[in-house]
Scaffold this active site. Structure first.
Site, short mmCIF file in Angstrom:
data_model
loop_
_atom_site.label_atom_id
_atom_site.label_comp_id
_atom_site.label_asym_id
_atom_site.label_seq_id
_atom_site.Cartn_x
_atom_site.Cartn_y
_atom_site.Cartn_z
N ARG A 88 14.83 -31.50 12.06
CA ARG A 88 15.50 -30.36 11.19
C ARG A 88 14.79 -30.32 10.01
NH1 ARG A 88 21.02 -30.83 13.44
NH2 ARG A 88 22.44 -29.32 12.41
N ARG A 127 34.37 -22.26 17.55
CA ARG A 127 34.12 -23.27 18.28
C ARG A 127 35.10 -24.35 18.36
NH1 ARG A 127 28.35 -26.28 17.20
NH2 ARG A 127 29.15 -26.66 15.20
N ARG A 171 25.57 -24.78 5.57
CA ARG A 171 24.80 -25.39 6.74
C ARG A 171 23.69 -24.25 6.94
NH1 ARG A 171 29.04 -26.08 10.82
NH2 ARG A 171 27.50 -26.82 12.16
P1 ADP Z 1 24.95 -25.25 18.16
O1 ADP Z 1 24.62 -26.69 19.23
O2 ADP Z 1 23.59 -24.57 18.41
O3 ADP Z 1 25.43 -25.68 16.82
P2 ADP Z 1 26.95 -24.55 20.37
O4 ADP Z 1 26.01 -24.61 21.65
O5 ADP Z 1 27.96 -25.71 19.73
O6 ADP Z 1 25.79 -24.35 19.00
O7 ADP Z 1 27.51 -22.91 20.19
C1 ADP Z 1 28.29 -22.62 19.16
C2 ADP Z 1 29.71 -21.91 19.70
O8 ADP Z 1 29.19 -20.66 20.16
C3 ADP Z 1 30.39 -22.60 20.83
O9 ADP Z 1 31.59 -22.28 20.44
C4 ADP Z 1 29.73 -22.11 21.96
O10 ADP Z 1 30.83 -22.04 23.10
C5 ADP Z 1 29.48 -20.66 21.35
N1 ADP Z 1 28.12 -20.23 22.16
C6 ADP Z 1 27.19 -20.65 22.69
N2 ADP Z 1 26.34 -19.71 23.05
C7 ADP Z 1 26.74 -18.61 23.01
C8 ADP Z 1 26.49 -17.46 23.41
N3 ADP Z 1 25.33 -17.20 23.98
N4 ADP Z 1 27.18 -16.40 23.16
C9 ADP Z 1 28.47 -16.59 22.50
N5 ADP Z 1 28.70 -17.79 22.17
C10 ADP Z 1 27.97 -18.70 22.46
P1 AMP Z 2 25.10 -30.60 14.35
O1 AMP Z 2 25.95 -31.30 15.35
O2 AMP Z 2 23.84 -30.50 15.03
O3 AMP Z 2 25.42 -29.28 13.95
O4 AMP Z 2 24.89 -31.42 13.25
C1 AMP Z 2 25.92 -31.60 12.50
C2 AMP Z 2 25.75 -32.39 11.13
O5 AMP Z 2 25.11 -33.82 11.18
C3 AMP Z 2 24.62 -31.89 10.27
O6 AMP Z 2 25.30 -30.76 9.35
C4 AMP Z 2 24.02 -32.73 9.32
O7 AMP Z 2 24.64 -33.21 8.31
C5 AMP Z 2 23.95 -34.02 10.32
N1 AMP Z 2 22.75 -34.10 11.15
C6 AMP Z 2 22.69 -33.65 12.67
N2 AMP Z 2 21.37 -33.93 13.10
C7 AMP Z 2 20.63 -34.22 11.90
C8 AMP Z 2 19.14 -34.17 11.52
N3 AMP Z 2 18.23 -34.07 12.62
N4 AMP Z 2 18.68 -34.33 10.32
C9 AMP Z 2 19.49 -34.53 9.34
N5 AMP Z 2 21.14 -34.26 9.38
C10 AMP Z 2 21.49 -34.11 10.74
#
Ligand code: ADP
Ligand code: AMP
Length: 215
Positions: A88, A127, A171
């Site tokens: 990141r 989500r 974020r």
């Molecule tokens: P990230 O891991 O990148 O933070 P997630 O995979 O958790 O994102 O997805 C964020 C939210 O968006 C979840 O609630 C998921 O179900 C939804 N989501 C993921 N891909 C899509 C898509 N292509 N279109 C609409 N909603 C999506």
């Molecule tokens: P995520 O589940 O990937 O959205 O991450 C949730 C939170 O965890 C982020 O907002 C950061 O606070 C922390 N985090 C996850 N991955 C990293 C990373 N590679 N570097 C720093 N913080 C992280």
């Protein structure tokens, strides 16, 4: 298959990684999941990470770099892995390069999911995650069969603390400042493919699979 899924919070990295792990039988390494696990268990690392996570900031590089270095040495990463949410920062990417060299492993692909900011906010506010097994849903785009219950294990679905709109905006800002430069970083190495992540989940999956076939 050794790959990185890049993209802002809510882009769909976790959703797509779950599908790719089943298809390629390689583990998903989500630093967010590992950190949330540590917070839940109350380990010293979890206690340290919590304040950064609650504020929507990044946990210090040395903490996450250590987590990934250790994780990549486990046996299940022998044939591949999907990094989700790591690296990141440019510092993390440099550290990953060193770790992979030490372990004699090469990345096959870096796939970057591109999604508009307003769509990210809608995805993150809607989500829901299973408290028991961690499966992800979306109230509108990927709803469970029974409201509030996980399709896989029947566990309660919860909203992440950092999926409140004010923290989401923070974020997304942190992503723009600290993580977006990795697009250029990996672009120079020739491993990067940008994927339109604005389509429905199944279409994004197809695009990822075609990009992997081409890489
Ligand atoms: P990230 O891991 O990148 O933070 P997630 O995979 O958790 O994102 O997805 C964020 C939210 O968006 C979840 O609630 C998921 O179900 C939804 N989501 C993921 N891909 C899509 C898509 N292509 N279109 C609409 N909603 C999506
Ligand atoms: P995520 O589940 O990937 O959205 O991450 C949730 C939170 O965890 C982020 O907002 C950061 O606070 C922390 N985090 C996850 N991955 C990293 C990373 N590679 N570097 C720093 N913080 C992280």
């Amino acid at each position: 298959m050794k790959l990185i899924l890049l993209g802002p919070p809510g882009a769909g990295k976790g959703t797509q990684a779950k599908m790719l792990t089943e298809r390629f039988r390689i583990p998903q390494i989500s630093t967010g999941d590992i950190l949330r696990g540590a917070v839940k268990e109350g380990t010293p690392m979890g206690v340290k990470a919590k304040s950064y996570m609650d504020a929507g900031g990044l946990v210090p590089d040395e903490v996450v770099v250590g987590i990934v270095r250790e994780r990549l040495q486990k046996d299940d990463c022998a044939t591949g892995f999907i990094l989700d949410g790591f690296p990141r920062t440019v510092g993390q990417a440099d550290a990953l390069k060193g770790t992979l060299q030490d372990l004699d492993k090469d990345l096959d692909a870096v796939l970057a999911l591109e999604v508009d900011a307003e769509a990210l906010v809608e995805r993150l506010t809607g989500r829901r995650t299973c408290r028991e097994c961690g499966q992800g849903f979306h109230v509108k785009f990927d709803p469970p069969a029974e409201e509030g219950k996980c399709d896989s294990c029947g566990g309660d679905l919860i909203q992440r603390d950092d999926d409140q709109e004010s923290t989401i905006r923070k974020r997304l800002h942190v992503y723009d400042e600290q993580t977006a430069p990795l697009i250029a970083y990996y672009g120079e190495g020739g491993l990067l493919t940008c994927i339109d992540g604005m389509q429905e989940i199944g279409s994004v999956q197809e695009k990822l699979l075609s990009a992997l076939q081409a890489s």
